[in-house]
Scaffold this active site. Structure first.
Site, PDB file in Angstrom:
ATOM      1  N   ARG A  15       0.834  -1.350  -0.218  1.00 25.92           N
ATOM      2  CA  ARG A  15       0.019  -0.016   0.087  1.00 25.92           C
ATOM      3  C   ARG A  15       0.681   1.330  -0.225  1.00 25.92           C
ATOM      4  O   ARG A  15       0.203   2.372   0.092  1.00 25.92           O
ATOM      5  CB  ARG A  15      -0.967  -0.044   1.104  1.00 25.92           C
ATOM      6  CG  ARG A  15      -1.898  -1.324   1.581  1.00 25.92           C
ATOM      7  CD  ARG A  15      -2.938  -1.152  -0.003  1.00 25.92           C
ATOM      8  NE  ARG A  15      -3.891  -2.174   0.071  1.00 25.92           N
ATOM      9  CZ  ARG A  15      -3.743  -3.472   0.289  1.00 25.92           C
ATOM     10  NH1 ARG A  15      -2.704  -4.108   0.269  1.00 25.92           N
ATOM     11  NH2 ARG A  15      -4.780  -4.228   0.196  1.00 25.92           N
ATOM     12  N   SER A  16       2.216   1.136   0.188  1.00 25.57           N
ATOM     13  CA  SER A  16       2.885   2.238   0.269  1.00 25.57           C
ATOM     14  C   SER A  16       3.005   3.186  -1.070  1.00 25.57           C
ATOM     15  O   SER A  16       3.034   4.511  -0.785  1.00 25.57           O
ATOM     16  CB  SER A  16       4.502   1.917   0.393  1.00 25.57           C
ATOM     17  OG  SER A  16       4.642   1.312   1.730  1.00 25.57           O
ATOM     18  N   THR A  61      10.618  -3.959   1.981  1.00 20.97           N
ATOM     19  CA  THR A  61       9.923  -4.675   2.555  1.00 20.97           C
ATOM     20  C   THR A  61      10.113  -6.264   2.303  1.00 20.97           C
ATOM     21  O   THR A  61      11.274  -6.614   1.864  1.00 20.97           O
ATOM     22  CB  THR A  61       8.304  -4.415   2.209  1.00 20.97           C
ATOM     23  OG1 THR A  61       7.257  -5.268   3.122  1.00 20.97           O
ATOM     24  CG2 THR A  61       8.005  -4.785   0.693  1.00 20.97           C
ATOM     25  N   LYS A  65      14.187  -6.950   4.386  1.00 24.38           N
ATOM     26  CA  LYS A  65      14.515  -6.166   5.640  1.00 24.38           C
ATOM     27  C   LYS A  65      15.900  -6.093   6.345  1.00 24.38           C
ATOM     28  O   LYS A  65      16.490  -5.640   6.988  1.00 24.38           O
ATOM     29  CB  LYS A  65      13.381  -6.128   6.480  1.00 24.38           C
ATOM     30  CG  LYS A  65      11.944  -5.352   6.053  1.00 24.38           C
ATOM     31  CD  LYS A  65      11.263  -5.208   7.231  1.00 24.38           C
ATOM     32  CE  LYS A  65       9.879  -4.712   6.725  1.00 24.38           C
ATOM     33  NZ  LYS A  65       8.662  -4.314   7.942  1.00 24.38           N
ATOM     34  N   ASN A  86      13.610  -0.676   7.215  1.00 24.94           N
ATOM     35  CA  ASN A  86      12.631  -0.606   6.407  1.00 24.94           C
ATOM     36  C   ASN A  86      12.499   0.528   5.351  1.00 24.94           C
ATOM     37  O   ASN A  86      11.568   0.878   4.612  1.00 24.94           O
ATOM     38  CB  ASN A  86      11.116  -0.832   6.868  1.00 24.94           C
ATOM     39  CG  ASN A  86      10.796   0.360   7.634  1.00 24.94           C
ATOM     40  OD1 ASN A  86      11.673   1.197   8.322  1.00 24.94           O
ATOM     41  ND2 ASN A  86       9.515   0.471   7.952  1.00 24.94           N
ATOM     42  N   ASP A 101       9.187   1.587  11.675  1.00 27.33           N
ATOM     43  CA  ASP A 101       7.926   0.965  12.380  1.00 27.33           C
ATOM     44  C   ASP A 101       7.626   1.398  13.815  1.00 27.33           C
ATOM     45  O   ASP A 101       6.476   1.566  14.261  1.00 27.33           O
ATOM     46  CB  ASP A 101       8.257  -0.465  12.110  1.00 27.33           C
ATOM     47  CG  ASP A 101       8.222  -1.331  10.765  1.00 27.33           C
ATOM     48  OD1 ASP A 101       7.320  -0.586  10.035  1.00 27.33           O
ATOM     49  OD2 ASP A 101       8.776  -2.334  10.551  1.00 27.33           O
ATOM     50  N   ALA A 128       6.043 -12.749  19.434  1.00 24.25           N
ATOM     51  CA  ALA A 128       7.691 -12.487  19.778  1.00 24.25           C
ATOM     52  C   ALA A 128       8.261 -12.836  18.289  1.00 24.25           C
ATOM     53  O   ALA A 128       9.437 -13.166  18.141  1.00 24.25           O
ATOM     54  CB  ALA A 128       8.262 -13.352  20.735  1.00 24.25           C
ATOM     55  N   GLY A 130       9.268 -11.233  14.172  1.00 18.22           N
ATOM     56  CA  GLY A 130       9.958 -10.127  13.665  1.00 18.22           C
ATOM     57  C   GLY A 130       9.235  -8.649  13.883  1.00 18.22           C
ATOM     58  O   GLY A 130      10.134  -7.813  14.201  1.00 18.22           O
ATOM     59  N   ARG A 152       2.989 -17.846  22.316  1.00 16.28           N
ATOM     60  CA  ARG A 152       2.700 -19.187  22.326  1.00 16.28           C
ATOM     61  C   ARG A 152       3.902 -20.220  22.584  1.00 16.28           C
ATOM     62  O   ARG A 152       3.884 -20.984  23.168  1.00 16.28           O
ATOM     63  CB  ARG A 152       2.167 -19.430  20.893  1.00 16.28           C
ATOM     64  CG  ARG A 152       2.054 -20.963  20.637  1.00 16.28           C
ATOM     65  CD  ARG A 152       1.132 -20.903  19.204  1.00 16.28           C
ATOM     66  NE  ARG A 152       2.036 -20.811  18.214  1.00 16.28           N
ATOM     67  CZ  ARG A 152       1.744 -21.102  16.722  1.00 16.28           C
ATOM     68  NH1 ARG A 152       0.599 -21.315  16.515  1.00 16.28           N
ATOM     69  NH2 ARG A 152       2.619 -20.590  15.855  1.00 16.28           N
ATOM     70  N   THR A 153       4.941 -19.750  21.790  1.00 16.15           N
ATOM     71  CA  THR A 153       6.307 -20.486  21.970  1.00 16.15           C
ATOM     72  C   THR A 153       7.008 -19.528  23.124  1.00 16.15           C
ATOM     73  O   THR A 153       7.733 -18.503  22.747  1.00 16.15           O
ATOM     74  CB  THR A 153       7.232 -20.628  20.826  1.00 16.15           C
ATOM     75  OG1 THR A 153       6.378 -21.109  19.862  1.00 16.15           O
ATOM     76  CG2 THR A 153       8.343 -21.544  20.919  1.00 16.15           C
TER      77      THR A 153
END
Ligand code: ATR
Length: 273
Positions: A15-16, A61, A65, A86, A101, A128, A130, A152-153
């Site tokens: 969308r950039s 992107t 990166k 980025n 970001d 957890a 990127g 989760r991990t």
């Protein structure tokens, strides 16, 4: 006429171009911003073109990166901590790599919920991967008291907490209920919410009534997490604003004008999702 780019592989979904071309047109700046599909194999040759001065800079992107991080001549210290770049800016014959970001994350919350970080004691961060590093770096820059990093991990969250110094307390998603009562902000940085997925059993009703819930996922715009938070009357901030705000520093660096994230721009991008 200056030229800027967004490179990725694939790149058609980005969308950039919509965002930057809206600003170029709004401000009457005669320059261009173009999507360019660059394969990982072709990335070094593309960097040579950038260093030769063909562009003022551009965005990077997936999947470039980390490679762009390694190939930049100079790095923003925060990009260095995040470990990914980025945004590239050509200056003094070299390529300066930065990561916007974290600024996008902060800019979005600052615009949607002013004062959100004043005396912010506890925050819950979900995921957890990127995308999480930029959010953690952003939160640390606002002197947040304690971050509960739930994934989760659990081992992945532990690795991340070791890597980034500060008060980060790791746990599993099942720890949400115990950690929620003190948390004034919940941030989802995980992929959950995309493609019809949802967290199972995340008891948002254990959060304080004035808590804010935000998601960096923006397709769908209202993720199941945000919908559940809305139902409980909690304040919510969707992820589209982060996408719009992360574009601001790049545009300013290449074209010399700090652009504004307007409701009209938001509508334009929302309509394209
Ligand atoms: P990256 O962003 O580094 O590519 P990813 O594999 O896309 O990472 O995953 C991003 C995050 O979403 C991770 O925290 C991942 O949890 P795990 O570390 O346990 O893999 C999380 N995630 C993805 N799908 C999930 C699901 N169905 N339930 C819970 N967490 C999930």
């Amino acid at each position: 006429m200056k030229r800027a780019f967004v490179i990725g592989h694939p790149i058609a979904h980005s969308r950039s171009p919509l965002i930057h071309n809206y600003w170029l047109k709004s401000y009457g700046i005669e320059s261009s911003y173009e999507p360019i599909d660059v394969t990982p194999q072709d990335l070094p040759a593309f960097f040579d073109r950038v260093k030769a001065g063909e562009f003022a800079g551009g965005n990077v992107t997936i999947p470039h990166k980390q490679m762009a991080f390694a190939m930049s001549d100079e790095l923003d210290p925060l990009a260095e901590v995040i470990g990914a770049v980025n945004t590239l800016v050509v200056q003094g014959g070299g390529v300066y790599g930065t990561n916007t970001d974290y600024a996008g994350f902060l800019g979005n919350l600052d615009a949607a919920t002013p004062g959100w970080s004043d005396k912010l004691d506890e925050v819950i961060v979900l995921g957890a991967g990127g995308a999480c590093r930029a959010v953690l770096v952003a939160l640390k820059s606002r002197e947040v008291g304690k971050i509960h990093l739930l994934n989760r991990t659990v081992s992945k969250a532990e690795d991340l907490a070791l890597d980034l110094e500060g008060r980060i307390e790791v746990g599993s998603l099942k720890d949400f209920a115990n950690r929620a009562p003190g948390a004034k902000l919940v941030v989802n940085t995980s992929a959950v919410g995309m493609k019809g997925t949802a967290f199972e059993d995340l008891p948002l009703d254990k959060l304080p009534k004035d808590a804010i819930v935000t998601d960096i996922v923006y397709v769908p715009l209202v993720t199941p997490l945000l919908a559940d938070a809305n139902k409980l009357g909690l304040r919510t901030v969707d992820g589209l604003g982060m996408l719009l705000h992360q574009a601001v520093p790049g545009f300013e660096a290449w074209f010399g004008k700090k652009p504004e994230v307007t409701p009209e721009l938001r509508q334009l991008v929302e309509a394209s999702l």
